[in-house]
Design a protein around this motif. Structure first.
Motif, PDB file in Angstrom:
ATOM      1  N   GLY A  13       9.904 -49.840 -49.240  1.00 41.44           N
ATOM      2  CA  GLY A  13       8.701 -50.373 -48.603  1.00 41.44           C
ATOM      3  C   GLY A  13       8.258 -49.479 -47.449  1.00 41.44           C
ATOM      4  N   GLY A  14       6.978 -49.542 -47.116  1.00 42.94           N
ATOM      5  CA  GLY A  14       6.441 -48.714 -46.041  1.00 42.94           C
ATOM      6  C   GLY A  14       6.257 -47.274 -46.485  1.00 42.94           C
ATOM      7  N   LEU A  15       6.048 -46.400 -45.517  1.00 43.80           N
ATOM      8  CA  LEU A  15       5.789 -44.998 -45.797  1.00 43.80           C
ATOM      9  C   LEU A  15       7.055 -44.163 -45.673  1.00 43.80           C
ATOM     10  N   VAL A  16       7.121 -43.126 -46.494  1.00 44.84           N
ATOM     11  CA  VAL A  16       8.183 -42.135 -46.358  1.00 44.84           C
ATOM     12  C   VAL A  16       7.970 -41.395 -45.032  1.00 44.84           C
ATOM     13  N   GLU A  17       9.044 -41.013 -44.381  1.00 45.89           N
ATOM     14  CA  GLU A  17       8.920 -40.244 -43.143  1.00 45.89           C
ATOM     15  C   GLU A  17       8.080 -39.002 -43.425  1.00 45.89           C
ATOM     16  N   ALA A  18       7.114 -38.730 -42.557  1.00 46.26           N
ATOM     17  CA  ALA A  18       6.094 -37.722 -42.842  1.00 46.26           C
ATOM     18  C   ALA A  18       6.680 -36.331 -43.060  1.00 46.26           C
ATOM     19  N   GLY A  19       7.628 -35.928 -42.231  1.00 40.80           N
ATOM     20  CA  GLY A  19       8.211 -34.601 -42.386  1.00 40.80           C
ATOM     21  C   GLY A  19       8.966 -34.452 -43.687  1.00 40.80           C
ATOM     22  N   ALA A  20       9.700 -35.496 -44.067  1.00 39.26           N
ATOM     23  CA  ALA A  20      10.444 -35.463 -45.324  1.00 39.26           C
ATOM     24  C   ALA A  20       9.496 -35.384 -46.511  1.00 39.26           C
ATOM     25  N   HIS A  21       8.390 -36.133 -46.424  1.00 41.48           N
ATOM     26  CA  HIS A  21       7.434 -36.099 -47.537  1.00 41.48           C
ATOM     27  C   HIS A  21       6.750 -34.740 -47.619  1.00 41.48           C
ATOM     28  N   ALA A  22       6.427 -34.175 -46.469  1.00 45.19           N
ATOM     29  CA  ALA A  22       5.816 -32.840 -46.465  1.00 45.19           C
ATOM     30  C   ALA A  22       6.754 -31.822 -47.110  1.00 45.19           C
ATOM     31  N   GLN A  23       8.034 -31.919 -46.808  1.00 46.54           N
ATOM     32  CA  GLN A  23       8.986 -30.992 -47.415  1.00 46.54           C
ATOM     33  C   GLN A  23       9.049 -31.189 -48.922  1.00 46.54           C
ATOM     34  N   TRP A  24       8.992 -32.442 -49.361  1.00 50.38           N
ATOM     35  CA  TRP A  24       9.009 -32.714 -50.800  1.00 50.38           C
ATOM     36  C   TRP A  24       7.765 -32.133 -51.479  1.00 50.38           C
ATOM     37  N   LEU A  25       6.609 -32.277 -50.838  1.00 48.55           N
ATOM     38  CA  LEU A  25       5.388 -31.682 -51.386  1.00 48.55           C
ATOM     39  C   LEU A  25       5.517 -30.157 -51.449  1.00 48.55           C
ATOM     40  N   ALA A  26       6.118 -29.571 -50.426  1.00 50.29           N
ATOM     41  CA  ALA A  26       6.338 -28.119 -50.436  1.00 50.29           C
ATOM     42  C   ALA A  26       7.241 -27.722 -51.595  1.00 50.29           C
ATOM     43  N   ASP A  27       8.223 -28.566 -51.889  1.00 50.02           N
ATOM     44  CA  ASP A  27       9.119 -28.282 -53.012  1.00 50.02           C
ATOM     45  C   ASP A  27       8.389 -28.396 -54.350  1.00 50.02           C
ATOM     46  N   VAL A  28       7.472 -29.356 -54.446  1.00 48.50           N
ATOM     47  CA  VAL A  28       6.671 -29.477 -55.664  1.00 48.50           C
ATOM     48  C   VAL A  28       5.768 -28.255 -55.822  1.00 48.50           C
ATOM     49  N   ARG A  29       5.169 -27.816 -54.728  1.00 50.16           N
ATOM     50  CA  ARG A  29       4.331 -26.612 -54.777  1.00 50.16           C
ATOM     51  C   ARG A  29       5.158 -25.417 -55.225  1.00 50.16           C
ATOM     52  N   SER A  30       6.348 -25.263 -54.674  1.00 51.96           N
ATOM     53  CA  SER A  30       7.215 -24.150 -55.050  1.00 51.96           C
ATOM     54  C   SER A  30       7.603 -24.237 -56.524  1.00 51.96           C
ATOM     55  N   ALA A  31       7.865 -25.450 -56.995  1.00 53.10           N
ATOM     56  CA  ALA A  31       8.228 -25.632 -58.406  1.00 53.10           C
ATOM     57  C   ALA A  31       7.069 -25.248 -59.316  1.00 53.10           C
ATOM     58  N   ALA A  32       5.852 -25.591 -58.917  1.00 52.57           N
ATOM     59  CA  ALA A  32       4.680 -25.217 -59.714  1.00 52.57           C
ATOM     60  C   ALA A  32       4.508 -23.702 -59.730  1.00 52.57           C
ATOM     61  N   ASP A  33       4.731 -23.075 -58.580  1.00 52.06           N
ATOM     62  CA  ASP A  33       4.655 -21.616 -58.524  1.00 52.06           C
ATOM     63  C   ASP A  33       5.682 -20.986 -59.467  1.00 52.06           C
ATOM     64  N   ASP A  34       6.891 -21.542 -59.459  1.00 49.10           N
ATOM     65  CA  ASP A  34       7.946 -21.021 -60.325  1.00 49.10           C
ATOM     66  C   ASP A  34       7.600 -21.216 -61.801  1.00 49.10           C
ATOM     67  N   ALA A  35       6.901 -22.306 -62.103  1.00 48.64           N
ATOM     68  CA  ALA A  35       6.510 -22.586 -63.486  1.00 48.64           C
ATOM     69  C   ALA A  35       5.351 -21.704 -63.934  1.00 48.64           C
ATOM     70  N   GLY A  36       4.665 -21.087 -62.984  1.00 52.23           N
ATOM     71  CA  GLY A  36       3.581 -20.172 -63.320  1.00 52.23           C
ATOM     72  C   GLY A  36       2.223 -20.813 -63.467  1.00 52.23           C
ATOM     73  N   VAL A  37       2.091 -22.090 -63.077  1.00 50.71           N
ATOM     74  CA  VAL A  37       0.808 -22.793 -63.163  1.00 50.71           C
ATOM     75  C   VAL A  37       0.482 -23.369 -61.785  1.00 50.71           C
ATOM     76  N   PRO A  38      -0.678 -23.055 -61.205  1.00 45.61           N
ATOM     77  CA  PRO A  38      -1.032 -23.543 -59.869  1.00 45.61           C
ATOM     78  C   PRO A  38      -1.494 -24.999 -59.891  1.00 45.61           C
ATOM     79  N   VAL A  39      -0.556 -25.897 -60.173  1.00 45.33           N
ATOM     80  CA  VAL A  39      -0.862 -27.327 -60.273  1.00 45.33           C
ATOM     81  C   VAL A  39      -1.573 -27.801 -59.001  1.00 45.33           C
TER      82      VAL A  39
END
Length: 252
Positions: free
Chosen positions: A122-148
């Motif tokens: 419930g509630g919001l994920v801690e902002a810094g932790a969520h930002a890091q997770w988004l950064a990890d998703v961005r990095s994963a997309a870069d590794d996959a070769g598609v700019p999701v």
């Protein structure tokens, strides 16, 4: 379905470009039939709504549906559209970033909504932790070769966010900045309905996703500089309301 890497990359680049021109309007869909209607009407991209897809599958919103079923539904949409597809992936279903990206690409999706609500605690994920997770998703997309294209939903304006009403705008701005710095392409402050709030959010760097409401029609959102407009489950609910009316008329 788009499975060729070059095709997926071209669609992702097209979707990203659509956030930087004429306002991108997305009447969200829930199945292959609704997606076909939207695409054939001439909309340049197709977006799913998790609330509509999960309801269609018989589950509550908020990651109430198994992710396998949600992605299977997205895959049926991906098979019938040739325009870029962006999927409402809720909070990511607890999937590791690379698996999340791979699942999106497998169904032909080149964009995703990712929200910062913790549906288990419930509630919001801690902002810094969520930002890091988004950064990890961005990095994963870069590794996959598609700019999701990542549309980072900020849930501070929602009643169950745990954020006091006077603090919601400031918290949405704080989170929006962090998420953009983490690599999100667009920020989606869902529930922001006051003109002055949207105007303040549009001042953030990068595109903003808005919603129409009592104070804000498409013309007002365009005037404010909103880049993208989503409708969520609105058209799904309207379709069911029409069906309910029609079937009850048969009993009259």
């Amino acid at each position: 379905m788009a499975t060729d890497l070059a095709d997926l990359t071209a669609r992702a680049e097209r979707l990203r470009a659509l956030h930087h021109g004429e306002m991108l309007v997305l009447p969200n869909v829930w199945d292959a039939a609704s997606a076909t209607i939207v695409a054939e009407a001439g909309f340049p991209a197709v977006a799913t709504a998790s609330a509509a897809v999960s309801a269609m599958l018989g589950y509550p919103d908020g990651e109430g549906a198994p992710w396998q079923e949600m992605f299977a539904a997205a895959g049926r949409i991906g098979r019938v559209v040739t325009v870029p597809l962006t999927v409402d992936a809720e909070a990511g279903y607890g999937l590791p970033p690379r698996e999340l990206v791979d699942r999106l690409l497998d169904v032909g999706a080149v964009g995703c909504n990712l929200e910062d609500t913790d549906h288990r605690a419930g509630g919001l994920v801690e902002a810094g932790a969520h930002a890091q997770w988004l950064a990890d998703v961005r990095s994963a997309a870069d590794d996959a070769g598609v700019p999701v294209v990542i549309n980072a939903r900020v849930d501070a304006f929602l009643p169950n966010s745990g954020v006091a009403e006077p603090d919601r705008l400031a918290e949405a701005i704080r989170r929006g900045r962090l998420y953009r710095e983490a690599g999100a392409d667009c920020i989606y402050p869902i529930g922001a309905q006051r003109r002055e709030d949207v105007a303040a959010l549009v001042a953030l760097p990068g595109p903003i996703n808005g919603n129409t409401g009592k104070e804000l029609d498409l013309a007002a959102l365009r005037e404010l500089g909103v880049a993208r407009v989503s409708y969520g489950p609105r058209f799904y609910r309207a379709a069911l309301a029409d069906l309910k009316t029609a079937v009850h008329q048969l009993l009259a």
